[in-house]
Design an enzyme around this catalytic site. Structure first.
Site, PDB file in Angstrom:
ATOM      1  CG  ASP A   1       5.270  91.667  42.553  1.00  0.00           C
ATOM      2  OD1 ASP A   1       5.395  90.979  41.560  1.00  0.00           O
ATOM      3  OD2 ASP A   1       5.062  92.899  42.595  1.00  0.00           O
TER       4      ASP A   1
ATOM      5  NE  ARG B   1     -18.933  96.355  37.355  1.00  0.00           N
ATOM      6  CZ  ARG B   1     -19.910  96.174  38.453  1.00  0.00           C
ATOM      7  NH1 ARG B   1     -19.629  95.479  39.381  1.00  0.00           N
ATOM      8  NH2 ARG B   1     -20.738  96.832  37.965  1.00  0.00           N
TER       9      ARG B   1
ATOM     10  CE  LYS C   1       5.682  95.455  34.336  1.00  0.00           C
ATOM     11  NZ  LYS C   1       6.043  95.864  35.571  1.00  0.00           N
TER      12      LYS C   1
HETATM   13  C1  LIG Z   1       5.304  96.557  36.779  1.00  0.00           C
HETATM   14  C2  LIG Z   1       5.352  95.772  37.839  1.00  0.00           C
HETATM   15  C3  LIG Z   1       4.299  95.844  38.802  1.00  0.00           C
HETATM   16  C4  LIG Z   1       2.780  96.786  38.479  1.00  0.00           C
HETATM   17  O1  LIG Z   1       2.152  96.148  37.494  1.00  0.00           O
HETATM   18  P1  LIG Z   1       1.439  97.087  36.285  1.00  0.00           P
HETATM   19  O2  LIG Z   1       0.964  95.691  35.450  1.00  0.00           O
HETATM   20  O3  LIG Z   1       2.228  97.736  35.729  1.00  0.00           O
HETATM   21  O4  LIG Z   1       0.204  97.622  36.974  1.00  0.00           O
HETATM   22  C5  LIG Z   1       4.154  95.195  40.136  1.00  0.00           C
HETATM   23  N1  LIG Z   1       5.108  94.605  40.592  1.00  0.00           N
HETATM   24  C6  LIG Z   1       6.437  94.429  39.883  1.00  0.00           C
HETATM   25  C7  LIG Z   1       7.565  93.654  40.445  1.00  0.00           C
HETATM   26  C8  LIG Z   1       6.337  95.075  38.318  1.00  0.00           C
HETATM   27  O5  LIG Z   1       7.531  94.961  37.682  1.00  0.00           O
END
Ligand SMILES: *Cc1c(COP(=O)(O)O)cnc(C)c1O
Length: 359
Positions: A169, A47, A194
């Site tokens: 982000d 972990r 993504k």
């Molecule tokens: C998909 C997404 C998230 C969340 O990520 P997960 O891998 O689905 O938990 C956060 N921010 C953005 C911009 C996203 O497209």
């Protein structure tokens, strides 16, 4: 690592995170399946760390110009950041942030954990005003799915002046187009689900902090170890394999997106095209409202009718069909994630879907 650190990003994605070179050495870090380790080294339990994570983290760290930590998902990464926010904190968030982050912030506010100020990130003065007295600034640029763009340098500088931690982000832009740490951000977050992994076959997240930001790195590492939001070795192996082609995938997807945007903007069946001028995400507002937008999404043969983005396969969905989606997103907005298929096949599919839906 034995490769030069001055590589350009298209080389970094290929060369970083490799095993040490030497006669007979493998060229790929394999998935290390183990829950524990023989004692005597700093990492005693899986972990806390895994060599497969380390390879992935080296690549992202080099691309973003900092030190990376892999998480089980983008939301696990976001949760680790938010869990460090003191009780009673003031959080400033971009209106239009990803719906999962939006939901966590709203629930935290409802339970008294923190208070949230929502700011229009396209207006630097509004962000500067909102961060006064705040503890955390949560930015996303471009935003999902309105594709609003912030002046990250100005926003992060305002946060720093106010004593607030800034988080960006960076999922939509990827480190190929934007490196928030160099623009003054304290923490970069990605949904590696993504573009970074790029094949719609896993969930993963990542956080990156400045290379000299030891205390923040240690605090986030501790949150990962104790919160347990760790990725499985197979997911990290696949994500690392996916990153090797990030530059060529993203270059193709961005070029195709630009061409599709030009054609969509000239098409009377489309009310509005949202595109920040870079990246491979396009939001289209369909003439005829939600029902027409649903029909268009269903009529596609090549484009996948599914949520998520950043894969080699093009995907679209009417965003408000998702239960968590805030009402600020127009009802007829279809979010298109442009993949790497041939641009003419994609255009033919969009054209026939609009026609089949009677738009
Ligand atoms: C998909 C997404 C998230 C969340 O990520 P997960 O891998 O689905 O938990 C956060 N921010 C953005 C911009 C996203 O497209």
């Amino acid at each position: 690592m034995p490769h030069p650190t001055s590589l350009r990003p298209a080389s970094t994605v290929v060369a970083a995170g490799r095993p040490p070179r030497g006669p007979g050495a493998g060229v790929v870090v394999p998935p290390h399946f183990t829950s524990t380790y023989e004692v005597g080294a700093p990492v005693v339990y899986a972990r806390q760390g895994n060599p497969t994570w380390t390879a992935f983290e080296e690549i992202i760290g080099e691309l973003e110009g900092g030190r990376a930590l892999a998480f089980a998902s983008g939301m696990a990464a976001a949760d680790a950041v938010l869990s460090l926010v003191p009780h009673g904190a003031v959080v400033v968030a971009a209106s239009g942030v990803y719906n999962g982050v939006d939901a966590v912030l709203r629930e935290g506010e409802a339970s008294g954990r923190w208070s949230v100020r929502w700011a229009d990130i396209t207006d630097p003065d509004a962000v500067g005003f909102a961060v006064d007295g705040a503890d955390l600034l949560w930015l996303e640029s471009p935003t999902n799915p309105l594709l609003d763009v912030a002046d990250l340098g100005a926003a992060c500088a305002a946060a720093r002046a106010a004593g607030a931690v800034s988080v960006v982000d960076n999922t939509f832009a990827t480190p190929l187009l934007q490196q928030p740490l160099s623009l003054g951000a304290d923490i970069v977050m990605h949904s590696a689900t993504k573009y970074l992994s790029g094949h719609s076959d896993l969930l993963m997240g990542v956080l990156v902090v400045g290379a000299a930001d030891e205390d923040r790195y240690a605090a986030l590492h501790r949150r990962r170890t104790l919160g347990g939001g760790i990725p499985g070795p197979m997911e990290v192996f696949l994500a690392t394999r996916g990153i090797r082609t990030l530059a060529v995938r993203f270059e193709r997807a961005c070029a195709t997106a630009g061409e599709l945007v030009a054609r969509l903007r000239a098409d009377a069946r489309v009310e509005k095209v949202r595109y920040p001028g870079f990246g491979a995400m396009v939001s289209i507002e369909i003439r005829g409202g939600a029902a027409a937008a649903d029909a268009v999404c269903r009529a596609a043969h090549l484009i996948s009718h599914s949520t998520s983005l950043g894969g080699v396969e093009s995907q679209w969905e009417r965003r408000r069909a998702i239960p968590l989606e805030p009402a600020t997103t127009p009802d007829n907005l279809v979010r298109l994630s442009v993949g790497i298929e041939d641009v003419e096949d994609l255009w033919a599919d969009i054209d026939q879907a609009l026609a089949a839906a009677g738009v």
